[in-house]
Scaffold this active site. Structure first.
Site, PDB file in Angstrom:
ATOM      1  N   GLU A  64      22.152  75.633 143.917  1.00  0.00           N
ATOM      2  CA  GLU A  64      23.275  76.562 143.729  1.00  0.00           C
ATOM      3  C   GLU A  64      23.779  76.087 142.286  1.00  0.00           C
ATOM      4  O   GLU A  64      24.748  76.940 141.742  1.00  0.00           O
ATOM      5  CB  GLU A  64      24.118  76.062 144.811  1.00  0.00           C
ATOM      6  CG  GLU A  64      24.103  76.808 146.288  1.00  0.00           C
ATOM      7  CD  GLU A  64      23.088  75.621 147.034  1.00  0.00           C
ATOM      8  OE1 GLU A  64      22.451  74.693 146.475  1.00  0.00           O
ATOM      9  OE2 GLU A  64      22.763  75.863 148.278  1.00  0.00           O
ATOM     10  N   PHE A 126      29.423  70.091 161.426  1.00  0.00           N
ATOM     11  CA  PHE A 126      28.214  70.234 160.559  1.00  0.00           C
ATOM     12  C   PHE A 126      28.303  71.137 159.343  1.00  0.00           C
ATOM     13  O   PHE A 126      28.631  72.082 159.494  1.00  0.00           O
ATOM     14  CB  PHE A 126      27.029  70.951 161.518  1.00  0.00           C
ATOM     15  CG  PHE A 126      25.612  71.065 160.730  1.00  0.00           C
ATOM     16  CD1 PHE A 126      25.033  69.842 160.161  1.00  0.00           C
ATOM     17  CD2 PHE A 126      25.225  72.063 160.297  1.00  0.00           C
ATOM     18  CE1 PHE A 126      23.723  70.074 159.454  1.00  0.00           C
ATOM     19  CE2 PHE A 126      23.785  72.443 159.718  1.00  0.00           C
ATOM     20  CZ  PHE A 126      23.289  71.262 159.229  1.00  0.00           C
ATOM     21  N   GLN A 127      27.944  70.326 158.144  1.00  0.00           N
ATOM     22  CA  GLN A 127      28.110  71.009 156.772  1.00  0.00           C
ATOM     23  C   GLN A 127      29.384  71.508 156.466  1.00  0.00           C
ATOM     24  O   GLN A 127      29.779  72.572 155.854  1.00  0.00           O
ATOM     25  CB  GLN A 127      26.937  72.099 156.427  1.00  0.00           C
ATOM     26  CG  GLN A 127      25.678  71.481 156.731  1.00  0.00           C
ATOM     27  CD  GLN A 127      24.792  72.501 156.146  1.00  0.00           C
ATOM     28  OE1 GLN A 127      24.859  73.708 156.517  1.00  0.00           O
ATOM     29  NE2 GLN A 127      23.563  72.067 155.628  1.00  0.00           N
ATOM     30  N   LYS A 176      33.367  81.198 158.596  1.00  0.00           N
ATOM     31  CA  LYS A 176      32.415  81.992 159.309  1.00  0.00           C
ATOM     32  C   LYS A 176      33.127  83.122 160.421  1.00  0.00           C
ATOM     33  O   LYS A 176      32.444  84.379 160.416  1.00  0.00           O
ATOM     34  CB  LYS A 176      31.247  81.278 160.136  1.00  0.00           C
ATOM     35  CG  LYS A 176      30.030  81.913 160.335  1.00  0.00           C
ATOM     36  CD  LYS A 176      28.944  80.926 160.979  1.00  0.00           C
ATOM     37  CE  LYS A 176      27.641  81.629 161.397  1.00  0.00           C
ATOM     38  NZ  LYS A 176      26.930  80.608 162.029  1.00  0.00           N
ATOM     39  N   MET A 488      20.291  62.638 122.082  1.00  0.00           N
ATOM     40  CA  MET A 488      21.684  62.544 121.832  1.00  0.00           C
ATOM     41  C   MET A 488      21.998  61.125 122.212  1.00  0.00           C
ATOM     42  O   MET A 488      23.142  60.537 121.451  1.00  0.00           O
ATOM     43  CB  MET A 488      22.561  63.665 122.413  1.00  0.00           C
ATOM     44  CG  MET A 488      23.946  63.669 121.673  1.00  0.00           C
ATOM     45  SD  MET A 488      23.974  63.819 120.038  1.00  0.00           S
ATOM     46  CE  MET A 488      24.437  65.527 119.860  1.00  0.00           C
TER      47      MET A 488
HETATM   48  C1  LIG Z   1      26.927  67.287 122.359  1.00  0.00           C
HETATM   49  C2  LIG Z   1      28.392  68.214 122.102  1.00  0.00           C
HETATM   50  C3  LIG Z   1      28.698  68.284 120.676  1.00  0.00           C
HETATM   51  C4  LIG Z   1      29.859  68.997 120.262  1.00  0.00           C
HETATM   52  N1  LIG Z   1      30.106  69.048 119.183  1.00  0.00           N
HETATM   53  C5  LIG Z   1      31.083  70.041 118.648  1.00  0.00           C
HETATM   54  C6  LIG Z   1      31.282  69.893 117.109  1.00  0.00           C
HETATM   55  O1  LIG Z   1      30.738  69.289 116.226  1.00  0.00           O
HETATM   56  N2  LIG Z   1      32.229  70.905 116.635  1.00  0.00           N
HETATM   57  C7  LIG Z   1      32.896  71.761 117.608  1.00  0.00           C
HETATM   58  O2  LIG Z   1      33.534  72.877 117.303  1.00  0.00           O
HETATM   59  N3  LIG Z   1      32.494  72.030 118.986  1.00  0.00           N
HETATM   60  C8  LIG Z   1      31.660  71.008 119.202  1.00  0.00           C
HETATM   61  N4  LIG Z   1      31.428  70.850 121.083  1.00  0.00           N
HETATM   62  C9  LIG Z   1      32.045  71.724 121.554  1.00  0.00           C
HETATM   63  C10 LIG Z   1      33.498  71.173 121.984  1.00  0.00           C
HETATM   64  O3  LIG Z   1      33.328  70.217 123.076  1.00  0.00           O
HETATM   65  C11 LIG Z   1      34.186  72.223 122.634  1.00  0.00           C
HETATM   66  O4  LIG Z   1      33.515  72.702 123.791  1.00  0.00           O
HETATM   67  C12 LIG Z   1      34.529  73.435 121.580  1.00  0.00           C
HETATM   68  O5  LIG Z   1      34.968  72.976 120.508  1.00  0.00           O
HETATM   69  C13 LIG Z   1      35.706  74.289 122.233  1.00  0.00           C
HETATM   70  O6  LIG Z   1      35.572  75.687 121.320  1.00  0.00           O
HETATM   71  P1  LIG Z   1      37.020  76.538 121.711  1.00  0.00           P
HETATM   72  O7  LIG Z   1      38.171  75.677 121.571  1.00  0.00           O
HETATM   73  O8  LIG Z   1      36.696  77.642 120.606  1.00  0.00           O
HETATM   74  O9  LIG Z   1      36.604  77.215 122.920  1.00  0.00           O
HETATM   75  P2  LIG Z   1      37.171  77.030 124.343  1.00  0.00           P
HETATM   76  O10 LIG Z   1      37.248  75.636 124.764  1.00  0.00           O
HETATM   77  O11 LIG Z   1      36.747  77.971 125.338  1.00  0.00           O
HETATM   78  O12 LIG Z   1      38.818  77.274 124.285  1.00  0.00           O
HETATM   79  C14 LIG Z   1      39.176  78.584 123.848  1.00  0.00           C
HETATM   80  C15 LIG Z   1      40.845  78.828 123.990  1.00  0.00           C
HETATM   81  O13 LIG Z   1      40.976  80.114 123.531  1.00  0.00           O
HETATM   82  C16 LIG Z   1      42.071  80.403 124.328  1.00  0.00           C
HETATM   83  N5  LIG Z   1      41.956  81.907 124.615  1.00  0.00           N
HETATM   84  C17 LIG Z   1      41.037  82.491 125.579  1.00  0.00           C
HETATM   85  N6  LIG Z   1      41.176  84.058 125.630  1.00  0.00           N
HETATM   86  C18 LIG Z   1      42.073  84.061 124.768  1.00  0.00           C
HETATM   87  C19 LIG Z   1      42.549  85.192 124.139  1.00  0.00           C
HETATM   88  N7  LIG Z   1      42.259  86.547 124.654  1.00  0.00           N
HETATM   89  N8  LIG Z   1      43.599  85.229 123.224  1.00  0.00           N
HETATM   90  C20 LIG Z   1      43.825  84.106 122.668  1.00  0.00           C
HETATM   91  N9  LIG Z   1      43.306  83.019 122.975  1.00  0.00           N
HETATM   92  C21 LIG Z   1      42.524  82.963 124.197  1.00  0.00           C
HETATM   93  C22 LIG Z   1      41.790  79.715 125.685  1.00  0.00           C
HETATM   94  O14 LIG Z   1      43.006  79.437 126.312  1.00  0.00           O
HETATM   95  C23 LIG Z   1      41.407  78.183 125.243  1.00  0.00           C
HETATM   96  O15 LIG Z   1      42.526  77.587 124.510  1.00  0.00           O
HETATM   97  C24 LIG Z   1      30.202  69.820 121.433  1.00  0.00           C
HETATM   98  C25 LIG Z   1      29.961  69.885 122.427  1.00  0.00           C
HETATM   99  C26 LIG Z   1      28.761  69.218 123.057  1.00  0.00           C
HETATM  100  C27 LIG Z   1      28.482  69.061 124.400  1.00  0.00           C
HETATM  101  C1  LIG Z   2      24.180  66.133 133.449  1.00  0.00           C
HETATM  102  C2  LIG Z   2      24.579  65.337 132.431  1.00  0.00           C
HETATM  103  N1  LIG Z   2      24.076  64.096 132.472  1.00  0.00           N
HETATM  104  C3  LIG Z   2      24.340  63.411 131.203  1.00  0.00           C
HETATM  105  C4  LIG Z   2      24.638  63.850 130.143  1.00  0.00           C
HETATM  106  C5  LIG Z   2      24.809  62.988 128.907  1.00  0.00           C
HETATM  107  N2  LIG Z   2      24.011  63.278 127.895  1.00  0.00           N
HETATM  108  C6  LIG Z   2      24.289  63.914 126.959  1.00  0.00           C
HETATM  109  S1  LIG Z   2      22.973  64.534 125.685  1.00  0.00           S
HETATM  110  C7  LIG Z   2      21.882  63.637 126.663  1.00  0.00           C
HETATM  111  C8  LIG Z   2      20.480  63.663 126.342  1.00  0.00           C
HETATM  112  C9  LIG Z   2      19.956  65.070 126.330  1.00  0.00           C
HETATM  113  O1  LIG Z   2      18.525  64.815 126.144  1.00  0.00           O
HETATM  114  P1  LIG Z   2      17.686  66.109 125.925  1.00  0.00           P
HETATM  115  O2  LIG Z   2      17.854  67.262 126.839  1.00  0.00           O
HETATM  116  O3  LIG Z   2      16.096  65.822 125.959  1.00  0.00           O
HETATM  117  O4  LIG Z   2      18.009  66.669 124.761  1.00  0.00           O
HETATM  118  P2  LIG Z   2      17.979  66.141 123.038  1.00  0.00           P
HETATM  119  O5  LIG Z   2      19.309  65.348 122.973  1.00  0.00           O
HETATM  120  O6  LIG Z   2      17.109  65.091 123.017  1.00  0.00           O
HETATM  121  O7  LIG Z   2      17.928  67.212 122.117  1.00  0.00           O
HETATM  122  C10 LIG Z   2      22.597  62.995 127.719  1.00  0.00           C
HETATM  123  C11 LIG Z   2      21.894  62.231 128.826  1.00  0.00           C
HETATM  124  C12 LIG Z   2      25.038  65.057 130.174  1.00  0.00           C
HETATM  125  N3  LIG Z   2      25.531  65.900 128.942  1.00  0.00           N
HETATM  126  N4  LIG Z   2      24.856  65.733 131.324  1.00  0.00           N
END
Ligand SMILES: Cc1cc2nc3c(=O)[nH]c(=O)nc-3n(C[C@H](O)[C@H](O)[C@H](O)COP(=O)(O)OP(=O)(O)OC[C@H]3O[C@@H](n4cnc5c(N)ncnc54)[C@H](O)[C@@H]3O)c2cc1C
Ligand SMILES: Cc1ncc(C[n+]2csc(CCOP(=O)(O)OP(=O)(O)O)c2C)c(N)n1
Ligand SMILES: [Mg+2]
Length: 580
Positions: A64, A126-127, A176, A488
């Protein structure tokens, strides 16, 4: 893939006597739903039993979580609402990661779950799981429906709430007995009227005037483009605004694609793994115009050190986001499209050439350190593989990434020209997102060249969805960026935990053999020169292809800003001589 034959849409007139289960499908078809992603079980069987009479294609996921990520990928790629379906208890709890993912990234979903019969609620039947309780903090809204008559109104309202204002996931839990009960389905009478919900906002005239004064008076302005620009379909207006004012554009991870990658005003991604020149532009700007982004901590680094010289304008649909993470000078609350339409006629075409030249200068210095410009030392690095994927697909693929180092390298080295051409989980960042979300994306956009770019760790979290890929006959190609580790996390261990690599090395199966068990063509890629031919061959193959790209373990994503540090404290890639 042979498309499933479509049955003609129901022509019933309202009001119509139906069972609750039929009312579910009646609502879905009238909402324009073409695909539902799900997994059956006892408590949702009345809904499954009535499904064949309706023109909706059901995609059987293998878990799911996968079903919800598929619905999410479908919504992000196609711009509609994604729909997922599951049974009560374990089916519903397996949805939780997918729902939380959609909530963090404002992705519109309607998740429908079966629930035990109303007389059994609270008896630990159940469930039985209180899924509305479980998902309360990770849904925009949720419903427990115990009466067949309430199914129509609840579902119509769910769609309205999911797609209006700031989009998000809505869960509808249906007992259900409500599915089996009789109701008089009246579409018109079920028109949504949620009490107290006001998704339409318009900025105040005084705030608009203040914003215009700041924009027209600034010398070093920067547009920061976020996911809200894509959700609000304001890409064209952003381009017009940037070109009219010659203001450079930085993007958040989720904003990538909202502004063409090769546009001369495009700088690239900002943030903790943003490009050095983008972060420097942020820190030196005298005005930040933030469009549909929420100042996530990965974007700002230490908030008090973020863009210290800049006045800030925040265009945002959700009033709760204004001044939440970063204090701003002007909050323009409203749909980014409407706000830009208001601003555009009155913005002045100022000359920002000195500011653009300054950023270009920083960019030139930074590019010299880019791994793409290092001499080939015979090793295959992930950045090379992703850069070559970009070259071989002409930058036109729809890429769905997982979470980790490869996700950041993709954001840096795959230049996206088109909106909705990068789908990635930003806020929750669950490993396992890419493969199912790519399946959903391909079903929403059958003509797109869809690639899942996924780590060897994350792939193994939802690789069972290869079964769905084959059963649906969708052509999604998969590039596993196989560095033999949880890269990472290993990178954090390298920098902050004395390079003690506990629990990050992976012993992997042979992914090519695994693919062949599903009848999917798999190819090992071990050399830099082999990447482009492998991508081209995958494109030419009539069916999905899995590339197991064996890259160096020893590499880190640069630049890197440590959690809690300011954007000006970037750790930069060492020069090639220093690595040798
Ligand atoms: C490993 C990892 C590393 C990351 N590193 C970075 C990084 O270096 N740089 C980076 O940028 N991000 C990074 N991120 C992503 C970060 O965590 C955020 O998810 C991202 O920056 C959010 O972008 P956003 O604010 O544009 O989008 P969202 O979080 O989706 O926010 C969108 C915003 O827009 C608003 N909005 C929606 N519709 C409208 C509309 N029609 N008009 C006006 N406003 C609206 C919403 O209310 C919300 O506040 C990383 C994520 C991971 C998993
Ligand atoms: C479900 C879940 N568990 C743990 C993490 C923490 N986490 C972030 S990146 C990462 C490593 C990802 O490894 P891989 O998929 O091999 O990608 P790589 O960073 O090597 O490119 C982990 C464990 C996560 N983001 N999501
Ligand atoms: Mg890895």
């Amino acid at each position: 893939m042979t498309p499933k034959p479509r049955r003609p849409a129901s022509r019933r007139r309202s009001p119509t006597p139906l069972t609750g289960a039929q009312a579910v499908w009646e609502c879905l078809t009238r909402e324009g739903v073409t695909h539902v992603f799900g997994y059956p079980g006892g408590a949702i069987l009345p809904v499954y039993d009535t499904m064949p009479a309706y023109p909706v294609h059901h995609v059987l996921a293998r878990h799911e979580q996968g079903a919800v990520h598929m619905a999410d990928g479908f919504a992000r790629a196609g711009g509609g609402v994604g729909v997922a379906l599951a049974t009560s208890g374990p089916g519903a709890t397996n949805m939780v990661t997918g729902i939380a993912t959609a909530m963090m990234d404002s992705s519109p979903l309607v998740c429908i779950t079966g629930q035990v019969s109303s007389g059994l609620i609270g008896s630990d039947a159940f469930q039985e799981t209180d899924i509305t309780g479980v998902t309360l903090p990770i849904t925009k809204h949720n419903y427990l429906v115990t009466d067949a008559e309430e199914i129509g109104p609840a579902l119509r309202e769910a769609f309205y709430i999911a797609r209006s204002g700031r989009p998000g996931p809505v869960l509808v839990d249906i007992t259900k007995d409500a599915q089996q009960g009789a109701c008089t389905f009246d579409w018109d009478a079920a028109a949504p009227k949620p009490p107290g919900y006001r998704p339409d906002h318009r900025p105040r005239a005084a705030d608009v005037r203040h914003a215009l004064d700041l924009i027209n008076g600034s010398a070093r302005p920067l547009l920061v483009v976020g996911h809200g620009v894509i959700l609000g379909e304001a890409e064209g207006l952003v381009k017009a605004f940037a070109e009219r004012t010659t203001i450079p554009v930085a993007m958040t991870l989720l904003g990538i694609g909202a502004f063409p990658g090769s546009h001369p005003l495009n700088l690239g991604m900002m943030g903790l793994h943003g490009e050095a020149w983008v972060n420097e532009a942020v820190q030196q700007a005298d005005l930040i115009i933030a469009l549909g982004m929420r100042f996530d901590d990965r974007v700002t680094g230490k908030p008090s050190a973020f863009a210290p010289q800049a006045r800030k304008i925040h265009v945002e649909i959700d009033p709760a986001e204004i001044n939440k993470n970063v204090p701003v000078d002007v909050g323009l609350i409203g749909d980014v499209r409407g706000v830009l339409e208001t601003l555009l006629p009155d913005v002045a075409p100022n000359d920002h050439s000195a500011w653009l030249a300054r950023i270009d200068d920083i960019r030139r210095q930074a590019t010299a350190r880019g791994i793409q410009n290092f001499e080939d030392d015979g090793h295959l690095y992930a950045a090379h593989a992703i850069h070559d994927l970009w070259r071989a697909t002409g930058g036109r693929a729809l890429v769905v990434t997982d979470v980790g180092q490869h996700q950041m390298w993709e954001a840096q080295y795959y230049r996206h020209e088109a909106t909705r051409s990068l789908i990635t989980s930003g806020g929750l960042g669950p490993m396992g997102f890419a493969v199912p979300a790519a399946i959903g994306a391909k079903l929403a956009r059958p003509d797109a060249d869809v690639w899942a770019v996924v780590g060897d760790g994350g792939f193994q979290m939802t690789m069972a969805e290869l079964g769905t890929l084959v059963q649906e006959g969708v052509k999604v190609n998969i590039a596993i960026i196989n560095n033999g580790c949880l890269g990472m996390v290993r990178q954090l261990q390298e920098f902050f935990y004395g390079a003690r690599y506990h629990a990050t090395p992976l012993v992997n199966p042979d992914f090519v053999t695994l693919a062949s068990a599903y009848g999917i063509r798999g190819v090992h890629v071990t050399e830099r020169s082999a990447v482009i031919p492998a991508v081209e061959a995958a494109a030419a193959h009539d069916g999905p292809v899995l590339l197991d790209i064996r890259v160096e373990t020893e590499d880190a994503v640069y630049p890197m800003v440590a959690a809690g540090a300011g954007l000006d404290q970037m750790i930069r890639r060492p020069a090639q001589e220093a690595i040798r």
